[in-house]
Design a protein around this motif. Structure first.
Motif, PDB file in Angstrom:
ATOM      1  N   TYR A   1       0.887  -1.222  -0.032  1.00 56.05           N
ATOM      2  CA  TYR A   1      -0.174   0.042  -0.004  1.00 56.05           C
ATOM      3  C   TYR A   1       0.816   1.243  -0.040  1.00 56.05           C
ATOM      4  O   TYR A   1       0.756   2.305  -0.903  1.00 56.05           O
ATOM      5  CB  TYR A   1      -0.988  -0.140   1.305  1.00 56.05           C
ATOM      6  CG  TYR A   1      -1.772   1.340   1.239  1.00 56.05           C
ATOM      7  CD1 TYR A   1      -3.027   1.237   0.400  1.00 56.05           C
ATOM      8  CD2 TYR A   1      -1.623   2.256   2.178  1.00 56.05           C
ATOM      9  CE1 TYR A   1      -3.491   2.379   0.777  1.00 56.05           C
ATOM     10  CE2 TYR A   1      -2.460   3.323   2.500  1.00 56.05           C
ATOM     11  CZ  TYR A   1      -3.543   3.361   1.495  1.00 56.05           C
ATOM     12  OH  TYR A   1      -4.378   4.408   1.624  1.00 56.05           O
ATOM     13  N   GLN A   2       1.863   1.362   0.815  1.00 56.66           N
ATOM     14  CA  GLN A   2       2.823   2.596   1.019  1.00 56.66           C
ATOM     15  C   GLN A   2       3.439   2.796  -0.292  1.00 56.66           C
ATOM     16  O   GLN A   2       3.605   3.809  -0.636  1.00 56.66           O
ATOM     17  CB  GLN A   2       3.699   2.248   2.136  1.00 56.66           C
ATOM     18  CG  GLN A   2       2.883   2.424   3.300  1.00 56.66           C
ATOM     19  CD  GLN A   2       3.978   2.048   4.623  1.00 56.66           C
ATOM     20  OE1 GLN A   2       4.950   1.555   4.652  1.00 56.66           O
ATOM     21  NE2 GLN A   2       3.172   2.356   5.836  1.00 56.66           N
ATOM     22  N   TYR A   3       4.019   1.585  -0.954  1.00 60.53           N
ATOM     23  CA  TYR A   3       4.726   1.636  -2.333  1.00 60.53           C
ATOM     24  C   TYR A   3       3.774   2.213  -3.308  1.00 60.53           C
ATOM     25  O   TYR A   3       4.147   3.274  -4.287  1.00 60.53           O
ATOM     26  CB  TYR A   3       5.167   0.249  -2.685  1.00 60.53           C
ATOM     27  CG  TYR A   3       5.841   0.400  -4.144  1.00 60.53           C
ATOM     28  CD1 TYR A   3       7.012   0.695  -4.091  1.00 60.53           C
ATOM     29  CD2 TYR A   3       5.183  -0.135  -5.134  1.00 60.53           C
ATOM     30  CE1 TYR A   3       7.746   0.808  -5.358  1.00 60.53           C
ATOM     31  CE2 TYR A   3       5.768  -0.081  -6.254  1.00 60.53           C
ATOM     32  CZ  TYR A   3       6.909   0.689  -6.435  1.00 60.53           C
ATOM     33  OH  TYR A   3       7.380   0.357  -7.938  1.00 60.53           O
ATOM     34  N   ILE A   4       2.614   1.604  -3.547  1.00 58.29           N
ATOM     35  CA  ILE A   4       1.573   2.199  -4.432  1.00 58.29           C
ATOM     36  C   ILE A   4       1.162   3.627  -4.339  1.00 58.29           C
ATOM     37  O   ILE A   4       1.265   4.510  -5.257  1.00 58.29           O
ATOM     38  CB  ILE A   4       0.415   1.238  -4.550  1.00 58.29           C
ATOM     39  CG1 ILE A   4       0.582  -0.210  -4.881  1.00 58.29           C
ATOM     40  CG2 ILE A   4      -0.590   1.893  -5.205  1.00 58.29           C
ATOM     41  CD1 ILE A   4      -0.401  -1.200  -4.581  1.00 58.29           C
ATOM     42  N   LYS A   5       1.030   3.989  -3.031  1.00 57.83           N
ATOM     43  CA  LYS A   5       0.746   5.387  -2.711  1.00 57.83           C
ATOM     44  C   LYS A   5       1.790   6.288  -2.828  1.00 57.83           C
ATOM     45  O   LYS A   5       1.768   7.485  -3.290  1.00 57.83           O
ATOM     46  CB  LYS A   5       0.224   5.473  -1.280  1.00 57.83           C
ATOM     47  CG  LYS A   5      -1.142   4.982  -1.152  1.00 57.83           C
ATOM     48  CD  LYS A   5      -2.422   5.843  -1.901  1.00 57.83           C
ATOM     49  CE  LYS A   5      -3.388   5.656  -1.425  1.00 57.83           C
ATOM     50  NZ  LYS A   5      -4.416   6.394  -2.194  1.00 57.83           N
ATOM     51  N   GLY A   6       3.283   5.668  -2.670  1.00 58.18           N
ATOM     52  CA  GLY A   6       4.318   6.566  -2.834  1.00 58.18           C
ATOM     53  C   GLY A   6       4.609   6.717  -4.443  1.00 58.18           C
ATOM     54  O   GLY A   6       5.138   7.857  -4.751  1.00 58.18           O
ATOM     55  N   LEU A   7       4.123   6.052  -5.341  1.00 57.34           N
ATOM     56  CA  LEU A   7       4.165   6.237  -6.771  1.00 57.34           C
ATOM     57  C   LEU A   7       3.442   7.540  -7.108  1.00 57.34           C
ATOM     58  O   LEU A   7       3.717   8.349  -8.082  1.00 57.34           O
ATOM     59  CB  LEU A   7       3.742   5.156  -7.597  1.00 57.34           C
ATOM     60  CG  LEU A   7       4.598   4.046  -7.435  1.00 57.34           C
ATOM     61  CD1 LEU A   7       3.848   2.674  -8.092  1.00 57.34           C
ATOM     62  CD2 LEU A   7       6.003   4.097  -8.035  1.00 57.34           C
TER      63      LEU A   7
ATOM     64  N   ASP B   1      -7.573   1.496   0.352  1.00 53.61           N
ATOM     65  CA  ASP B   1      -8.467   2.508   0.057  1.00 53.61           C
ATOM     66  C   ASP B   1     -10.029   2.064   0.260  1.00 53.61           C
ATOM     67  O   ASP B   1     -10.906   2.696   0.812  1.00 53.61           O
ATOM     68  CB  ASP B   1      -8.500   3.536  -0.957  1.00 53.61           C
ATOM     69  CG  ASP B   1      -7.050   3.996  -1.166  1.00 53.61           C
ATOM     70  OD1 ASP B   1      -6.610   4.689  -0.074  1.00 53.61           O
ATOM     71  OD2 ASP B   1      -6.453   4.048  -2.108  1.00 53.61           O
ATOM     72  N   ILE B   2     -10.247   0.876  -0.524  1.00 47.90           N
ATOM     73  CA  ILE B   2     -11.374   0.227  -0.362  1.00 47.90           C
ATOM     74  C   ILE B   2     -11.135  -1.409  -0.338  1.00 47.90           C
ATOM     75  O   ILE B   2     -10.236  -1.949  -0.874  1.00 47.90           O
ATOM     76  CB  ILE B   2     -12.177   0.427  -1.870  1.00 47.90           C
ATOM     77  CG1 ILE B   2     -12.262   1.812  -2.292  1.00 47.90           C
ATOM     78  CG2 ILE B   2     -13.286  -0.515  -1.883  1.00 47.90           C
ATOM     79  CD1 ILE B   2     -12.874   2.175  -3.499  1.00 47.90           C
ATOM     80  N   VAL B   3     -11.783  -1.824   0.551  1.00 47.02           N
ATOM     81  CA  VAL B   3     -11.808  -3.376   0.844  1.00 47.02           C
ATOM     82  C   VAL B   3     -13.087  -4.134   0.728  1.00 47.02           C
ATOM     83  O   VAL B   3     -14.308  -3.598   1.157  1.00 47.02           O
ATOM     84  CB  VAL B   3     -11.415  -3.611   2.419  1.00 47.02           C
ATOM     85  CG1 VAL B   3     -11.466  -5.297   2.543  1.00 47.02           C
ATOM     86  CG2 VAL B   3     -10.062  -2.931   2.773  1.00 47.02           C
ATOM     87  N   MET B   4     -13.055  -4.948  -0.351  1.00 45.51           N
ATOM     88  CA  MET B   4     -14.406  -5.406  -0.783  1.00 45.51           C
ATOM     89  C   MET B   4     -14.658  -6.735   0.276  1.00 45.51           C
ATOM     90  O   MET B   4     -13.783  -7.301   0.808  1.00 45.51           O
ATOM     91  CB  MET B   4     -14.168  -6.186  -2.162  1.00 45.51           C
ATOM     92  CG  MET B   4     -13.824  -5.054  -3.153  1.00 45.51           C
ATOM     93  SD  MET B   4     -14.026  -5.630  -4.848  1.00 45.51           S
ATOM     94  CE  MET B   4     -15.659  -6.191  -5.008  1.00 45.51           C
ATOM     95  N   ASN B   5     -15.829  -6.576   0.777  1.00 47.32           N
ATOM     96  CA  ASN B   5     -16.351  -7.617   1.640  1.00 47.32           C
ATOM     97  C   ASN B   5     -17.280  -8.511   1.346  1.00 47.32           C
ATOM     98  O   ASN B   5     -17.744  -9.330   2.209  1.00 47.32           O
ATOM     99  CB  ASN B   5     -16.907  -6.787   2.818  1.00 47.32           C
ATOM    100  CG  ASN B   5     -18.366  -6.015   2.673  1.00 47.32           C
ATOM    101  OD1 ASN B   5     -18.603  -6.087   1.351  1.00 47.32           O
ATOM    102  ND2 ASN B   5     -19.034  -5.588   3.502  1.00 47.32           N
TER     103      ASN B   5
END
Length: 75
Positions: A30-36, A59-63
């Protein structure tokens, strides 16, 4: 890959264990993707019920994975 296709997010599908043992791995993704790009959208689809620890890894978790009729009867 990211720069060629101009991605604006990612869909992480399946693969979570039923406990928090992979939290650090998914948090680093998550941090890597947001870092891009901070605006990248991260969607997590575990395919099963998950521990609350993973909520901060997307950001979204499918349940659920079902047709609306079946899903709506769960509640």
């Amino acid at each position: 890959f990211n720069s060629f296709y101009k991605l604006d997010g990612i869909f992480l599908d399946e693969g979570l264990p039923p406990n928090c043992q992979s939290y650090a791995y998914y948090q680093s993704l998550y941090q890597y993707i947001k870092g891009l790009s901070a605006s990248n959208l991260v969607v997590l689809n575990p395919g099963m019920p998950i521990q609350e620890c993973y909520i901060s890894c997307a950001d979204i978790v499918m349940n659920g994975e079902a047709e609306w009729d079946a899903y709506s009867k769960w509640w």
